[in-house]
Motif scaffolding. Structure first.
Motif, PDB file in Angstrom:
ATOM      1  N   LYS A   1      -8.556  -6.667  -1.864  1.00 25.78           N
ATOM      2  CA  LYS A   1      -8.704  -6.597  -0.489  1.00 25.78           C
ATOM      3  C   LYS A   1      -7.163  -6.685   0.030  1.00 25.78           C
ATOM      4  O   LYS A   1      -6.873  -6.036   1.006  1.00 25.78           O
ATOM      5  CB  LYS A   1      -9.482  -7.757   0.109  1.00 25.78           C
ATOM      6  CG  LYS A   1      -9.570  -7.716   1.549  1.00 25.78           C
ATOM      7  CD  LYS A   1     -10.557  -8.689   2.264  1.00 25.78           C
ATOM      8  CE  LYS A   1     -10.465  -8.922   3.580  1.00 25.78           C
ATOM      9  NZ  LYS A   1      -9.270  -9.262   4.391  1.00 25.78           N
ATOM     10  N   SER A   2      -6.509  -7.503  -0.355  1.00 27.94           N
ATOM     11  CA  SER A   2      -4.990  -7.822  -0.001  1.00 27.94           C
ATOM     12  C   SER A   2      -4.225  -6.414  -0.209  1.00 27.94           C
ATOM     13  O   SER A   2      -3.370  -6.103   0.531  1.00 27.94           O
ATOM     14  CB  SER A   2      -4.599  -8.953  -1.014  1.00 27.94           C
ATOM     15  OG  SER A   2      -3.060  -8.961  -0.645  1.00 27.94           O
ATOM     16  N   ALA A   3      -4.381  -5.658  -1.376  1.00 27.93           N
ATOM     17  CA  ALA A   3      -3.809  -4.645  -1.580  1.00 27.93           C
ATOM     18  C   ALA A   3      -4.314  -3.577  -0.610  1.00 27.93           C
ATOM     19  O   ALA A   3      -3.347  -2.835   0.134  1.00 27.93           O
ATOM     20  CB  ALA A   3      -3.922  -3.850  -2.991  1.00 27.93           C
ATOM     21  N   VAL A   4      -5.666  -3.437  -0.274  1.00 25.87           N
ATOM     22  CA  VAL A   4      -5.838  -2.428   0.803  1.00 25.87           C
ATOM     23  C   VAL A   4      -5.260  -2.787   2.169  1.00 25.87           C
ATOM     24  O   VAL A   4      -4.867  -1.972   2.864  1.00 25.87           O
ATOM     25  CB  VAL A   4      -7.363  -2.413   0.819  1.00 25.87           C
ATOM     26  CG1 VAL A   4      -7.965  -1.879   2.227  1.00 25.87           C
ATOM     27  CG2 VAL A   4      -8.235  -1.803  -0.172  1.00 25.87           C
ATOM     28  N   ASP A   5      -5.261  -3.952   2.488  1.00 23.35           N
ATOM     29  CA  ASP A   5      -4.718  -4.572   3.912  1.00 23.35           C
ATOM     30  C   ASP A   5      -3.006  -4.375   3.900  1.00 23.35           C
ATOM     31  O   ASP A   5      -2.686  -3.647   4.783  1.00 23.35           O
ATOM     32  CB  ASP A   5      -4.798  -6.036   3.983  1.00 23.35           C
ATOM     33  CG  ASP A   5      -6.219  -6.393   4.386  1.00 23.35           C
ATOM     34  OD1 ASP A   5      -7.177  -5.411   5.091  1.00 23.35           O
ATOM     35  OD2 ASP A   5      -6.669  -7.609   4.063  1.00 23.35           O
ATOM     36  N   PHE A   6      -2.622  -4.572   2.767  1.00 20.98           N
ATOM     37  CA  PHE A   6      -1.174  -4.422   2.770  1.00 20.98           C
ATOM     38  C   PHE A   6      -0.588  -3.013   2.830  1.00 20.98           C
ATOM     39  O   PHE A   6       0.332  -2.586   3.558  1.00 20.98           O
ATOM     40  CB  PHE A   6      -0.533  -5.104   1.492  1.00 20.98           C
ATOM     41  CG  PHE A   6       0.971  -5.044   1.358  1.00 20.98           C
ATOM     42  CD1 PHE A   6       2.036  -5.566   2.264  1.00 20.98           C
ATOM     43  CD2 PHE A   6       1.427  -3.942   0.577  1.00 20.98           C
ATOM     44  CE1 PHE A   6       3.282  -5.685   2.071  1.00 20.98           C
ATOM     45  CE2 PHE A   6       2.919  -4.118   0.448  1.00 20.98           C
ATOM     46  CZ  PHE A   6       3.640  -4.822   1.278  1.00 20.98           C
ATOM     47  N   SER A   7      -1.487  -2.196   1.996  1.00 19.72           N
ATOM     48  CA  SER A   7      -0.904  -0.645   1.805  1.00 19.72           C
ATOM     49  C   SER A   7      -1.525   0.317   2.975  1.00 19.72           C
ATOM     50  O   SER A   7      -1.535   1.549   2.795  1.00 19.72           O
ATOM     51  CB  SER A   7      -1.358   0.014   0.502  1.00 19.72           C
ATOM     52  OG  SER A   7      -0.627  -0.801  -0.523  1.00 19.72           O
ATOM     53  N   GLN A   8      -2.590  -0.266   3.601  1.00 22.13           N
ATOM     54  CA  GLN A   8      -3.598   0.644   4.614  1.00 22.13           C
ATOM     55  C   GLN A   8      -3.725   1.768   3.766  1.00 22.13           C
ATOM     56  O   GLN A   8      -3.994   2.893   4.153  1.00 22.13           O
ATOM     57  CB  GLN A   8      -2.452   1.024   5.856  1.00 22.13           C
ATOM     58  CG  GLN A   8      -1.976  -0.308   6.680  1.00 22.13           C
ATOM     59  CD  GLN A   8      -3.408  -1.009   7.132  1.00 22.13           C
ATOM     60  OE1 GLN A   8      -4.024  -0.350   8.127  1.00 22.13           O
ATOM     61  NE2 GLN A   8      -3.543  -2.070   6.776  1.00 22.13           N
ATOM     62  N   VAL A   9      -4.595   1.390   2.787  1.00 27.96           N
ATOM     63  CA  VAL A   9      -5.246   2.630   2.103  1.00 27.96           C
ATOM     64  C   VAL A   9      -6.754   2.441   1.857  1.00 27.96           C
ATOM     65  O   VAL A   9      -7.306   1.488   2.304  1.00 27.96           O
ATOM     66  CB  VAL A   9      -4.888   2.830   0.477  1.00 27.96           C
ATOM     67  CG1 VAL A   9      -3.194   3.225   0.336  1.00 27.96           C
ATOM     68  CG2 VAL A   9      -4.781   1.356  -0.462  1.00 27.96           C
ATOM     69  N   SER A  10      -7.205   3.631   1.428  1.00 24.21           N
ATOM     70  CA  SER A  10      -8.895   3.425   1.525  1.00 24.21           C
ATOM     71  C   SER A  10      -9.337   2.989   0.308  1.00 24.21           C
ATOM     72  O   SER A  10     -10.603   2.876   0.174  1.00 24.21           O
ATOM     73  CB  SER A  10      -9.514   4.971   1.662  1.00 24.21           C
ATOM     74  OG  SER A  10      -9.181   5.371   2.893  1.00 24.21           O
ATOM     75  N   ILE A  11      -8.545   3.119  -0.843  1.00 19.61           N
ATOM     76  CA  ILE A  11      -9.149   2.437  -2.078  1.00 19.61           C
ATOM     77  C   ILE A  11      -8.020   1.791  -2.895  1.00 19.61           C
ATOM     78  O   ILE A  11      -6.991   2.082  -2.856  1.00 19.61           O
ATOM     79  CB  ILE A  11      -9.583   3.894  -3.064  1.00 19.61           C
ATOM     80  CG1 ILE A  11     -10.359   4.759  -2.389  1.00 19.61           C
ATOM     81  CG2 ILE A  11      -9.979   3.304  -4.376  1.00 19.61           C
ATOM     82  CD1 ILE A  11     -10.865   6.049  -3.134  1.00 19.61           C
TER      83      ILE A  11
END
Length: 195
Positions: free
Chosen positions: A112-122
């Motif tokens: 979740k942290s990676a999705v939030d930080f990178s603004q990606v879908s996966i």
């Protein structure tokens, strides 16, 4: 706005390397593999379902919702992922395979942290050496793209994820968490390890 997340245990495969038995129902320390997964996931996410293409009544005895792939003939994990995304009422779905009973206790938090930080879908897990695309957090919004991809006869998970600019998340500090059980022999070896 808060991101809503549900989770799905992927138990829809044919388990060819295990002689075709239903992998998620194989016992490890007197408990089916999928229940080990569920117990690791439960503290991380509340809403959990199972994707299974066989023995659904047995899985359903757990009290968890169970659904099969929309596409027929065991078309791989992406097929289960597509069905899950279509039926999800949450923004994102966390996916895990049914054969890794030691999955990380911080799996959702890191993805979740990676999705939030990178603004990606996966976002998906990487153990420092290998990609583990079936451990992934996927936006419901990619369902139409995934449906198109599968309609073209494609089945490769990582290829699809890279098309969607997915990010790999480093779990090298917890590499043993991705030890999966592919054969009945693996099951025997792991039975001594505490889950």
């Amino acid at each position: 706005m808060t991101m809503t997340i549900s989770a799905v245990i992927l138990a829809g495969g044919q388990a060819r390397r295990m002689g075709g038995v239903d992998k998620g129902l194989q016992l490890l320390n007197q408990k089916p593999l999928f229940m080990h997964i569920y117990q690791r996931l439960k503290p991380q996410v509340e809403d959990i379902a199972i994707n299974a293409n066989r023995n659904q009544a047995i899985y359903a005895e757990s009290g968890l919702p169970v659904f099969n792939d929309e596409l027929e003939d065991f078309q791989g994990p992406l097929s289960g992922i597509l069905t899950a995304l279509k039926r999800a009422s949450t923004d994102f779905v966390l996916f895990v395979p049914c054969d890794c009973p030691f999955l990380p206790k911080n799996l959702l938090a890191k993805l979740k942290s990676a999705v939030d930080f990178s603004q990606v879908s996966i976002a998906y897990a990487h153990d420092g050496e290998r990609d583990h695309p079936t451990f992934c957090l996927v936006s419901k919004k990619v369902a139409p793209e995934l449906a198109r991809y599968l309609a073209q006869g494609e089945r490769k998970m990582l290829f699809f994820m890279r098309q969607q600019h997915a990010v790999a998340v480093d779990f090298s500090e917890d590499k043993a968490a991705f030890q999966n059980i592919n054969t009945l022999d693996d099951l025997q070896k792991q039975s001594d390890r505490t889950v």
